[in-house]
Design a protein around this motif. Structure first.
Motif, mmCIF file in Angstrom:
data_model
loop_
_atom_site.group_PDB
_atom_site.id
_atom_site.type_symbol
_atom_site.label_atom_id
_atom_site.label_comp_id
_atom_site.label_asym_id
_atom_site.label_seq_id
_atom_site.Cartn_x
_atom_site.Cartn_y
_atom_site.Cartn_z
ATOM 1 N N TRP A 130 0.846 -1.032 -0.021
ATOM 2 C CA TRP A 130 -0.400 0.401 0.179
ATOM 3 C C TRP A 130 0.768 1.319 0.213
ATOM 4 N N ARG A 131 2.199 1.117 0.433
ATOM 5 C CA ARG A 131 2.657 2.286 0.725
ATOM 6 C C ARG A 131 3.631 2.986 -0.370
ATOM 7 N N GLU A 132 3.652 2.611 -1.326
ATOM 8 C CA GLU A 132 4.221 2.423 -2.155
ATOM 9 C C GLU A 132 3.319 2.969 -3.361
ATOM 10 N N ASP A 133 2.642 2.145 -3.762
ATOM 11 C CA ASP A 133 0.519 2.502 -4.248
ATOM 12 C C ASP A 133 0.516 3.929 -4.549
ATOM 13 N N TYR A 134 0.177 4.001 -2.889
ATOM 14 C CA TYR A 134 -0.391 4.984 -2.776
ATOM 15 C C TYR A 134 0.073 6.635 -2.993
ATOM 16 N N GLY A 135 1.980 5.968 -2.500
ATOM 17 C CA GLY A 135 2.767 7.104 -2.574
ATOM 18 C C GLY A 135 3.129 7.503 -4.295
ATOM 19 N N LEU A 136 2.872 6.472 -5.394
ATOM 20 C CA LEU A 136 2.300 7.023 -6.923
ATOM 21 C C LEU A 136 1.139 8.060 -6.854
ATOM 22 N N VAL A 137 -0.074 7.514 -5.944
ATOM 23 C CA VAL A 137 -0.819 8.099 -6.458
ATOM 24 C C VAL A 137 -0.178 9.641 -6.147
ATOM 25 N N ALA A 138 0.135 9.991 -4.982
ATOM 26 C CA ALA A 138 -0.213 11.251 -4.564
ATOM 27 C C ALA A 138 1.147 12.273 -4.995
ATOM 28 N N ASP A 139 2.425 11.324 -5.825
ATOM 29 C CA ASP A 139 3.341 11.950 -7.151
ATOM 30 C C ASP A 139 2.465 11.970 -7.946
ATOM 31 N N ARG A 140 1.188 11.300 -8.549
ATOM 32 C CA ARG A 140 1.050 12.493 -9.436
ATOM 33 C C ARG A 140 0.234 13.288 -9.497
ATOM 34 N N LEU A 141 -0.475 13.115 -8.591
ATOM 35 C CA LEU A 141 -1.667 14.989 -8.090
ATOM 36 C C LEU A 141 -0.490 15.410 -8.530
ATOM 37 N N VAL A 142 0.525 15.641 -7.048
ATOM 38 C CA VAL A 142 1.226 17.169 -7.069
ATOM 39 C C VAL A 142 2.002 17.314 -8.664
ATOM 40 N N ALA A 143 2.625 16.529 -9.040
ATOM 41 C CA ALA A 143 2.936 16.420 -10.991
ATOM 42 C C ALA A 143 1.871 16.557 -11.568
ATOM 43 N N GLU A 144 0.978 16.682 -11.615
ATOM 44 C CA GLU A 144 -0.112 16.918 -12.821
ATOM 45 C C GLU A 144 -1.195 18.213 -11.859
ATOM 46 N N PHE A 145 -1.452 18.375 -10.901
ATOM 47 C CA PHE A 145 -2.318 19.607 -10.393
ATOM 48 C C PHE A 145 -1.561 20.471 -9.606
ATOM 49 N N GLU A 146 -2.032 21.907 -9.894
ATOM 50 C CA GLU A 146 -1.576 22.660 -9.027
ATOM 51 C C GLU A 146 -2.292 23.324 -7.705
ATOM 52 N N PRO A 147 -1.457 23.418 -6.684
ATOM 53 C CA PRO A 147 -2.352 23.837 -5.145
ATOM 54 C C PRO A 147 -3.314 24.312 -5.488
ATOM 55 N N HIS A 148 -3.315 25.671 -6.396
ATOM 56 C CA HIS A 148 -4.846 26.674 -6.505
ATOM 57 C C HIS A 148 -6.144 26.129 -6.879
ATOM 58 N N GLU A 149 -5.047 24.923 -8.123
ATOM 59 C CA GLU A 149 -6.403 23.849 -8.342
ATOM 60 C C GLU A 149 -7.393 22.792 -7.670
ATOM 61 N N VAL A 150 -6.935 22.848 -6.752
ATOM 62 C CA VAL A 150 -7.905 21.618 -5.676
ATOM 63 C C VAL A 150 -8.273 22.620 -4.220
ATOM 64 N N ALA A 151 -8.963 22.444 -4.030
ATOM 65 C CA ALA A 151 -10.110 22.946 -3.008
ATOM 66 C C ALA A 151 -9.892 21.786 -1.747
ATOM 67 N N PHE A 152 -10.174 21.453 -1.653
ATOM 68 C CA PHE A 152 -9.176 19.921 -0.547
ATOM 69 C C PHE A 152 -9.621 18.459 -0.483
ATOM 70 N N LEU A 153 -8.897 17.804 0.123
ATOM 71 C CA LEU A 153 -8.784 16.853 0.081
ATOM 72 C C LEU A 153 -8.401 15.799 1.638
ATOM 73 N N SER A 154 -9.903 14.988 0.933
ATOM 74 C CA SER A 154 -9.972 14.231 2.759
ATOM 75 C C SER A 154 -9.497 12.806 2.513
ATOM 76 N N MET A 155 -9.165 12.006 3.681
ATOM 77 C CA MET A 155 -8.644 10.887 3.895
ATOM 78 C C MET A 155 -9.647 10.504 4.619
ATOM 79 N N GLY A 156 -9.568 8.837 4.865
ATOM 80 C CA GLY A 156 -10.425 7.830 5.421
ATOM 81 C C GLY A 156 -10.102 6.487 5.015
ATOM 82 N N THR A 157 -10.453 5.483 5.882
ATOM 83 C CA THR A 157 -10.267 4.228 5.617
ATOM 84 C C THR A 157 -11.164 3.149 5.311
ATOM 85 N N MET A 158 -11.091 2.138 5.635
ATOM 86 C CA MET A 158 -12.377 1.429 5.185
ATOM 87 C C MET A 158 -13.018 0.317 6.279
#
Length: 280
Positions: free
Chosen positions: A157-185
């Motif tokens: 999970w650590r590597e998989d979610y980390g890669l998704v996070a890296d894509r978000l940072v690379a593909e979206f500027e912070p001002h384009e994103v209003a909020f982000l939530s986290m929750g578990t199963m």
């Protein structure tokens, strides 16, 4: 403080862990008189409202069927003190891109690792397609949002979610994103029973869970803190601009992840409105 509008009840997606199937079964009912119902809602003009449409179904899966997007966009235009959130796991944004959208309408994507999407979120758009759709909406001039919910604890999970996070940072500027939530199963017992009855390809019931104070089955606080803290750290370039929050978790977990917790729901709502810029 989140209010909901049930424009559709029931979902065509077949996420193994979803509560919607427990409540609505295998059918979906699209409101044919949504505009009239929205006209009858009475709101206080000087109060901030966060209203979502993704609790009883996917917000964008159905497009503009029966004029539901026409009605929702009109509602947002009439009520600038409302943050109207359309939450989705689809890439069905054609109807949105074909129109001018009110600035207080936010499209949010529920994200997961490719492993979880492929094995548990049956029928949904792939991660690539979700991010491409979000990029198109952002390019249309609309702010977007993301939900990592439910995060799943599994080998890798650590590597998989980390890669998704890296894509978000690379593909979206912070001002384009209003909020982000986290929750578990998290399961209520009827959902776990429904998952067993449905059968099919799923491993979500193999995870180690225990009852929380409300009787829901979920991960331990230690597992949650590990999941959230790792993802939050990978999204460090967004910390100053994007509002982060946890979904259905205790003050103890908030403190461990963010170093603070909100004492009341009202304080949270006010900070949410201020940080996202929708309190103006």
């Amino acid at each position: 403080g989140l209010h909901t509008i049930d424009a559709v009840m029931g979902c065509a997606f077949r996420c193994s862990y979803c509560t919607v199937q427990t409540f609505y079964g295998d059918t979906a009912e699209v409101a044919t008189d949504l505009a009239e119902k929205l006209d009858r809602i009475e709101l206080e003009a000087d109060r901030f409202y966060h209203i979502g449409t993704g609790q009883a179904s996917d917000s964008l899966l159905w497009g503009n069927r029966h004029g539901i997007l026409d009605a929702l966009c009109g509602f947002a235009e009439r009520h600038p003190n409302v943050l109207l959130e359309l939450k989705t796991k689809s890439d069905n944004v054609g109807d949105l891109l074909a129109r001018d959208l009110p600035p207080n309408l936010v499209c949010s994507w529920s994200l997961n690792s490719p492993t979880v999407i492929a094995n548990e979120e049956h029928g949904t758009a792939s991660l690539d397609r979700r991010l491409a759709a979000a990029r198109a909406v952002a390019d249309h001039g609309q702010r977007v949002a993301f939900h990592f919910h439910p995060m799943v604890y599994y080998r890798g999970w650590r590597e998989d979610y980390g890669l998704v996070a890296d894509r978000l940072v690379a593909e979206f500027e912070p001002h384009e994103v209003a909020f982000l939530s986290m929750g578990t199963m998290t399961f209520i017992r009827p959902v776990a029973q429904q998952v067993r009855r449905r059968g099919g390809e799923t491993k979500v019931l193999q995870m180690a869970v225990s009852p929380d104070p409300h009787g829901k089955l979920t991960y331990s606080d230690e597992v949650k803190v590990d999941l959230y803290s790792d993802l939050y750290a990978r999204l460090r370039p967004w910390h100053e601009t994007v509002f982060f929050y946890l979904c259905m978790d205790t003050a103890r977990v908030w403190e461990a992840v963010f170093g603070h917790a909100f004492e009341t729901n009202d304080l949270f709502e006010r900070e949410f409105a201020r940080r996202t810029g929708f309190d103006a």
